[in-house]
Design a protein around this motif. Structure first.
Motif, PDB file in Angstrom:
ATOM      1  N   ASN A 141       0.860  -1.190   0.000  1.00 60.13           N
ATOM      2  CA  ASN A 141       0.000   0.000   0.000  1.00 60.13           C
ATOM      3  C   ASN A 141       0.891   1.233   0.000  1.00 60.13           C
ATOM      4  N   THR A 142       0.274   2.396   0.029  1.00 54.43           N
ATOM      5  CA  THR A 142       1.031   3.654   0.042  1.00 54.43           C
ATOM      6  C   THR A 142       0.616   4.480   1.257  1.00 54.43           C
ATOM      7  N   ALA A 143       1.475   5.405   1.632  1.00 54.35           N
ATOM      8  CA  ALA A 143       1.123   6.327   2.719  1.00 54.35           C
ATOM      9  C   ALA A 143       1.906   7.617   2.548  1.00 54.35           C
ATOM     10  N   GLN A 144       1.470   8.595   3.278  1.00 53.41           N
ATOM     11  CA  GLN A 144       2.149   9.886   3.304  1.00 53.41           C
ATOM     12  C   GLN A 144       2.540  10.144   4.748  1.00 53.41           C
ATOM     13  N   ASP A 145       3.811  10.393   4.962  1.00 58.52           N
ATOM     14  CA  ASP A 145       4.325  10.615   6.317  1.00 58.52           C
ATOM     15  C   ASP A 145       4.577  12.114   6.491  1.00 58.52           C
ATOM     16  N   HIS A 146       4.479  12.615   7.699  1.00 53.08           N
ATOM     17  CA  HIS A 146       4.877  14.003   7.992  1.00 53.08           C
ATOM     18  C   HIS A 146       6.053  13.943   8.952  1.00 53.08           C
ATOM     19  N   LYS A 147       7.248  14.233   8.430  1.00 53.17           N
ATOM     20  CA  LYS A 147       8.458  14.012   9.246  1.00 53.17           C
ATOM     21  C   LYS A 147       8.850  15.208  10.099  1.00 53.17           C
ATOM     22  N   ARG A 148       8.454  16.417   9.673  1.00 51.18           N
ATOM     23  CA  ARG A 148       8.898  17.597  10.424  1.00 51.18           C
ATOM     24  C   ARG A 148       8.057  17.780  11.681  1.00 51.18           C
ATOM     25  N   VAL A 149       8.682  18.347  12.699  1.00 49.25           N
ATOM     26  CA  VAL A 149       8.016  18.446  14.004  1.00 49.25           C
ATOM     27  C   VAL A 149       6.881  19.475  14.018  1.00 49.25           C
ATOM     28  N   GLY A 150       6.981  20.498  13.164  1.00 45.02           N
ATOM     29  CA  GLY A 150       6.025  21.605  13.274  1.00 45.02           C
ATOM     30  C   GLY A 150       4.931  21.592  12.224  1.00 45.02           C
ATOM     31  N   GLU A 151       3.779  22.203  12.557  1.00 38.51           N
ATOM     32  CA  GLU A 151       2.676  22.296  11.594  1.00 38.51           C
ATOM     33  C   GLU A 151       3.129  23.086  10.375  1.00 38.51           C
ATOM     34  N   GLY A 152       2.640  22.659   9.190  1.00 36.83           N
ATOM     35  CA  GLY A 152       3.093  23.274   7.946  1.00 36.83           C
ATOM     36  C   GLY A 152       4.419  22.672   7.491  1.00 36.83           C
ATOM     37  N   ASP A 153       4.793  21.535   8.088  1.00 31.36           N
ATOM     38  CA  ASP A 153       6.047  20.839   7.745  1.00 31.36           C
ATOM     39  C   ASP A 153       7.269  21.730   7.939  1.00 31.36           C
ATOM     40  N   ILE A 154       7.351  22.340   9.122  1.00 31.58           N
ATOM     41  CA  ILE A 154       8.547  23.136   9.422  1.00 31.58           C
ATOM     42  C   ILE A 154       9.247  22.573  10.668  1.00 31.58           C
ATOM     43  N   GLY A 155      10.487  23.012  10.872  1.00 29.41           N
ATOM     44  CA  GLY A 155      11.234  22.586  12.067  1.00 29.41           C
ATOM     45  C   GLY A 155      12.017  21.313  11.825  1.00 29.41           C
ATOM     46  N   LYS A 156      12.472  20.720  12.923  1.00 29.81           N
ATOM     47  CA  LYS A 156      13.378  19.578  12.837  1.00 29.81           C
ATOM     48  C   LYS A 156      12.714  18.320  12.287  1.00 29.81           C
ATOM     49  N   ASN A 157      13.530  17.452  11.701  1.00 34.25           N
ATOM     50  CA  ASN A 157      13.040  16.142  11.282  1.00 34.25           C
ATOM     51  C   ASN A 157      12.813  15.260  12.501  1.00 34.25           C
ATOM     52  N   THR A 158      11.783  14.430  12.449  1.00 36.42           N
ATOM     53  CA  THR A 158      11.481  13.490  13.533  1.00 36.42           C
ATOM     54  C   THR A 158      11.358  12.103  12.917  1.00 36.42           C
ATOM     55  N   GLY A 159      11.018  11.134  13.741  1.00 38.58           N
ATOM     56  CA  GLY A 159      10.734   9.793  13.217  1.00 38.58           C
ATOM     57  C   GLY A 159       9.419   9.758  12.453  1.00 38.58           C
TER      58      GLY A 159
END
Ligand code: AMP
Ligand code: GLY
Length: 421
Positions: free
Chosen positions: A206-224
């Motif tokens: 299957n497929t998925a979309q991950d959000h790696k950045r810590v902040g809303e709007g995909d900003i800030g540090k990378n996370t798991g």
């Protein structure tokens, strides 16, 4: 059957939950598991990197199948060790786990088999790397070769920061570094694409979309990973075909040319630009939190699928999905991905109940005296499936607010690119 799962994250709780529903299951162990897996399996406090102890436990408890969740034991060769002892094990061996264990290994395959990916250079000294950077366009991506829990990737906006990244890598921030990888920065949208392989054939998962950045709007540090949804809004028949023919088929050809077999999940991390796929990276396991959002949509028996991979009979299996959409939001400890407190109680968690369309998968939690404590950065995964991603997200947020945990934070905008546009 008696099954053991290695790992202690949200991914492993999602796998354990699905396996616990299989009519073939007799007894399920999680090594070491978390406060969530404790609800569907027996947790076993055991350091699985001590292979001798692991083998003893498997033999003493007559375990029929071992499922490996995380990448580290795979890259370390746990599959080779257990297979030699005639233990049935689900996951790729050490050699092919280099697809995740060495970014340079994967890039060389891309070069040889013409797989679309970011242009790159591999450098053995800082001087060589600096010379390349001085002529390169910015932004540019500097990567440590080996496993680094998602931290060995630097997206650099200027020469100074890119040189600093090279310096940190060669100074051993992610372990001894003999080489550094420098890549062109790819523009586009990311997508996680999964296949399942038995060593003879592979099937789309299957497929998925991950959000790696810590902040809303995909900003800030990378996370798991702060949250994910499935299926990805980017997938279509034309793109799917390109992913298979340009990326996955040649990769399996490369594995065959090495005289190897790939058994397990393969996670294909892609950048999509103008409906064309570029390989960013491979992971040799399910994604986390992608697994938590994908598995609730699976209508087939996961244990059957895994067994058919071990027995090389995947050809005969049909992988069936519910025609629904799934949303996962991760509740994290305040301070994550930097410093956060451990051993913080999560009161009232037992009042939130899973049902057919809503699930909590535990990640960094531990049970002590019948109370649940947070002991990690990513703590709980709230997942809802429905016909509509927006209503799934509303449900998930309502449940997170009901829990009202005062040491946590989460992103309210998971899926914003397709929900809120
Ligand atoms: P990785 O550990 O390789 O998954 O990299 C972590 C994240 O860095 C990816 O999920 C991307 O968001 C980003 N990234 C890695 N390589 C590139 C690249 N060549 N261009 C743009 N972004 C990248
Ligand atoms: N969600 C990113 C990963 O599992 O590596």
């Amino acid at each position: 059957m008696k099954i053991a799962i290695l790992g202690n994250g949200g991914r492993e709780h999602a796998i354990a939950t699905k396996i616990s529903k299989s009519p073939k299951l007799q007894k399920l162990y999680c090594i070491p598991g978390n406060a969530g897996t404790d609800l569907v399996a027996e947790n076993v406090e055991l350091d699985f990197y001590n292979y001798g102890n692991l083998l003893r436990f498997i033999k003493e408890n007559k375990i029929d199948l071992v499922i490996i969740g995380p990448e580290k034991p795979l890259v370390d060769g746990v599959v080779d060790y257990l297979s030699k002892e005639n233990i049935k094990v689900f996951g790729p061996n050490k050699k092919v786990s280099q697809l995740e264990g060495s970014k340079i290994f994967t890039k060389k395959i891309c070069e040889k088999y013409n797989i679309p990916t970011a242009q790159f250079g591999v450098f053995k000294t800082d001087t060589e790397a600096y010379k390349y950077l001085e002529r390169a366009n910015m932004p540019i991506v500097v990567k440590a070769d080996g496993l680094a829990s998602g931290k060995g990737v630097y997206i650099c906006e200027n020469l100074e920061s890119s040189k600093k990244a090279v310096e940190e890598i060669f100074n051993g921030k992610f372990g001894l570094a003999k080489q550094v990888l420098i890549e062109e920065f790819l523009q586009g949208d990311e997508m996680s694409y999964f296949v399942l392989s038995d060593g003879k054939i592979f099937k789309r998962f299957n497929t998925a979309q991950d959000h790696k950045r810590v902040g809303e709007g995909d900003i800030g540090k990378n996370t798991g990973g702060m949250g994910a949804y499935s299926p990805s809004g980017l997938i279509n028949a034309d793109l799917d075909k390109k992913i298979i023919t340009k990326i996955i088929n040649p990769t399996f050809e490369a594995i065959k040319d090495m005289g190897e077999k790939y058994k397990g999940f393969l996670y294909v991390g892609l950048m999509i630009k103008n409906n064309n796929p570029y390989l960013i990276e491979y992971n040799v396991r399910m994604g986390d939190p992608e697994c938590q959002t994908i598995l609730p949509l699976l209508a087939s028996d996961l244990l059957d699928l895994i067994l058919s991979c071990c027995n090389q009979t995947l050809e005969k299996q049909n992988i069936v999905w519910e025609e629904k959409k799934s949303m996962c939001v991760v509740l994290c400890s305040n301070g994550y991905p930097d410093i956060y407190k451990k051993n913080v109680e999560i009161p009232n968690i037992e009042y939130i109940k899973n049902n057919d369309s809503f699930f909590i998968y535990h990640a960094g939690t531990k049970k002590k005296d019948n109370k649940v404590y947070a002991n990690g950065g990513r703590v709980l995964n709230f997942v809802s499936i429905s016909n509509n991603l927006k209503s799934s997200r509303e449900k998930v947020i309502k449940e997170i607010e009901n829990l009202n945990w005062n040491n946590g934070f989460y992103r309210r905008d998971i899926g914003y690119k397709i929900i809120d546009k």
